[in-house]
Design a protein around this motif. Structure first.
Motif, PDB file in Angstrom:
ATOM      1  N   ARG A   1      -4.027   5.365  -3.005  1.00 27.12           N
ATOM      2  CA  ARG A   1      -3.898   4.882  -4.385  1.00 27.12           C
ATOM      3  C   ARG A   1      -3.383   3.451  -4.410  1.00 27.12           C
ATOM      4  O   ARG A   1      -3.877   2.617  -5.170  1.00 27.12           O
ATOM      5  CB  ARG A   1      -2.975   5.811  -5.175  1.00 27.12           C
ATOM      6  CG  ARG A   1      -2.702   5.334  -6.591  1.00 27.12           C
ATOM      7  CD  ARG A   1      -1.929   6.351  -7.407  1.00 27.12           C
ATOM      8  NE  ARG A   1      -2.806   7.441  -7.845  1.00 27.12           N
ATOM      9  CZ  ARG A   1      -2.402   8.433  -8.647  1.00 27.12           C
ATOM     10  NH1 ARG A   1      -1.144   8.466  -9.077  1.00 27.12           N
ATOM     11  NH2 ARG A   1      -3.239   9.375  -9.015  1.00 27.12           N
ATOM     12  N   ARG A   2      -2.393   3.147  -3.598  1.00 25.70           N
ATOM     13  CA  ARG A   2      -1.874   1.773  -3.565  1.00 25.70           C
ATOM     14  C   ARG A   2      -2.947   0.795  -3.110  1.00 25.70           C
ATOM     15  O   ARG A   2      -3.078  -0.303  -3.655  1.00 25.70           O
ATOM     16  CB  ARG A   2      -0.663   1.695  -2.631  1.00 25.70           C
ATOM     17  CG  ARG A   2       0.551   2.476  -3.094  1.00 25.70           C
ATOM     18  CD  ARG A   2       1.738   2.240  -2.168  1.00 25.70           C
ATOM     19  NE  ARG A   2       2.796   3.208  -2.418  1.00 25.70           N
ATOM     20  CZ  ARG A   2       3.123   4.190  -1.596  1.00 25.70           C
ATOM     21  NH1 ARG A   2       2.477   4.326  -0.440  1.00 25.70           N
ATOM     22  NH2 ARG A   2       4.088   5.027  -1.902  1.00 25.70           N
ATOM     23  N   GLN A   3      -3.695   1.196  -2.087  1.00 20.43           N
ATOM     24  CA  GLN A   3      -4.724   0.306  -1.548  1.00 20.43           C
ATOM     25  C   GLN A   3      -5.878   0.100  -2.518  1.00 20.43           C
ATOM     26  O   GLN A   3      -6.586  -0.907  -2.445  1.00 20.43           O
ATOM     27  CB  GLN A   3      -5.243   0.864  -0.221  1.00 20.43           C
ATOM     28  CG  GLN A   3      -4.218   0.791   0.904  1.00 20.43           C
ATOM     29  CD  GLN A   3      -4.701   1.428   2.187  1.00 20.43           C
ATOM     30  OE1 GLN A   3      -5.663   2.206   2.190  1.00 20.43           O
ATOM     31  NE2 GLN A   3      -4.037   1.117   3.296  1.00 20.43           N
ATOM     32  N   SER A   4      -6.054   1.047  -3.438  1.00 19.72           N
ATOM     33  CA  SER A   4      -7.145   0.924  -4.409  1.00 19.72           C
ATOM     34  C   SER A   4      -6.823  -0.058  -5.524  1.00 19.72           C
ATOM     35  O   SER A   4      -7.680  -0.384  -6.337  1.00 19.72           O
ATOM     36  CB  SER A   4      -7.451   2.295  -5.014  1.00 19.72           C
ATOM     37  OG  SER A   4      -6.416   2.693  -5.915  1.00 19.72           O
ATOM     38  N   GLY A   5      -5.562  -0.489  -5.570  1.00 20.58           N
ATOM     39  CA  GLY A   5      -5.146  -1.393  -6.632  1.00 20.58           C
ATOM     40  C   GLY A   5      -4.777  -0.686  -7.913  1.00 20.58           C
ATOM     41  O   GLY A   5      -4.643  -1.315  -8.967  1.00 20.58           O
TER      42      GLY A   5
END
Length: 373
Positions: A367-371
């Protein structure tokens, strides 16, 4: 010739009758030359060897700041002194200072490590089991919490070796009631939190971002919760969790209820559950002829005693209000057969927690990496 005895295999009445000038020694690591230890103490008739602190010092499996380690050890030694013992020491590797003065005995060797953490294990959940050395009524030794949580943690790592790795068990925690019955140690709440926050910091700094702090002692729980809270703020990319003891979630409670013979109040401390586990794991340390069932806890609808403590109220009244022997529960109903069943259930519960920690870590990372915001 000096007799070396294992302090944590005694019962609290056995500690109560020890001479107060018997040397008691807490080692950092294991494998020391006990002959040299006896010589350094003047070859006394006997020495009580406490369970070793497994890590924390320079060169050990997990290194933390020496000031934090010193505070932890100093509190343990002080709790022995408060019990009336006049000769208490830490046995440490040569070259460490730790600010313990005359309480430190040094030997020139490096204690061996039974566990190594490698870079290849960074994608595993690191299990951090924490027991305690405290009284467990008349029929059980001081090491119950340590023996039980070590078996649960090691069993979990063995069940899913591709998902988890286990640190050596820590045999010391927090007991706010340590003055009530002989033998109980106390690392102190703040020193305990500082120690485990430093352990978390050290592990995360080495790339281990999935940690599970497991406790075999109820008194550790609230302090481990604080560690997890602080650690979450410090290390937002890691997933660091703890839980109340073992057999405390829906899966574990179902296993308890299916097989227990006692009513509510029969499982608390030195009880049907802990006695059953010890009958299975260390029957040599259990004396069923000395069991005293104690279930006259002052219970109200929102404050009562059982393995999963019930009610909305949280309190810490004196233990001696509710027990004469140090027990809460019905140890006389314990069986080794149920101990085996409950240990297997506890391991299954922790295996499911390991899987959930992995899932939480990976989904949050994605989720964090997806922005996502």
């Amino acid at each position: 010739m000096t007799k070396i005895f294992s302090y944590d295999e005694l019962t609290w009445p056995e500690v109560a009758v020890l001479r107060r000038d018997v040397p008691l020694v807490i080692p950092l690591g294991s494998g020391y030359d006990l002959g040299l230890l006896a010589e350094s103490l003047g070859d006394p008739p006997q020495i009580g060897l406490l369970p070793p602190i497994p890590y924390g010092w320079r060169g050990s499996l997990v290194e933390i700041p020496e000031s934090v380690l010193t505070g932890f050890i100093a509190n343990l030694l002080e709790s022995l002194r408060e019990g009336g013992f006049t000769r208490v020491y830490a046995l440490i590797p040569q070259g460490l200072e730790l600010g313990l003065g005359a309480q430190a005995i040094r030997q020139a060797f490096i204690p061996p490590m039974s566990v190594w953490l490698t870079d290849e294990q960074r994608d595993k959940v690191v299990l951090v089991p924490v027991g305690h050395t405290e009284q467990h009524a008349l029929h059980l030794p001081l090491n119950v919490d340590t023996v039980c949580i070590e078996a649960v943690a090691q069993g979990t790592a063995t069940a899913v070796p591709d998902q988890a790795v286990c640190l050596p068990v820590m045999p010391y925690g927090v007991s706010m009631h340590y003055r009530a019955f002989a033998g109980t140690l106390n690392a102190g709440g703040r020193a305990f939190e500082d120690f485990y926050l430093a352990v978390v910091d050290a592990l995360v700094s080495r790339g281990f971002e999935r940690l599970y702090l497991l406790s075999g002692h109820g008194g550790n729980t609230s302090f481990l919760v604080n560690v997890v809270k602080y650690a979450g703020e410090r290390h937002p990319h890691a997933f660091i969790a703890t839980a109340f003891l073992y057999l405390s979630g829906a899966q574990g409670v179902a296993a308890l209820e299916k097989h227990r013979l006692s009513k509510i109040g029969g499982m608390g401390h030195a009880c049907e559950l802990e006695t059953s586990l010890m009958l299975y794991l260390r029957p040599d340390l259990v004396d069923m002829s000395k069991v005293v069932d104690e279930t006259d806890f002052i219970a109200t609808p929102n404050y009562y005693m059982d393995w999963v403590e019930g009610g909305a109220l949280v309190a810490n009244p004196p233990w001696e209000d509710d027990t004469r022997t140090g027990a809460y529960g019905s140890g006389s109903l314990a069986t080794a057969e149920h101990g085996k069943i409950w240990l297997e259930a506890a391991i299954a519960e922790k295996v499911s927690h390991v899987a959930e920690i992995h899932e939480q870590y990976m989904r949050r990372k994605a989720r964090r990496q997806s922005g996502w915001k």
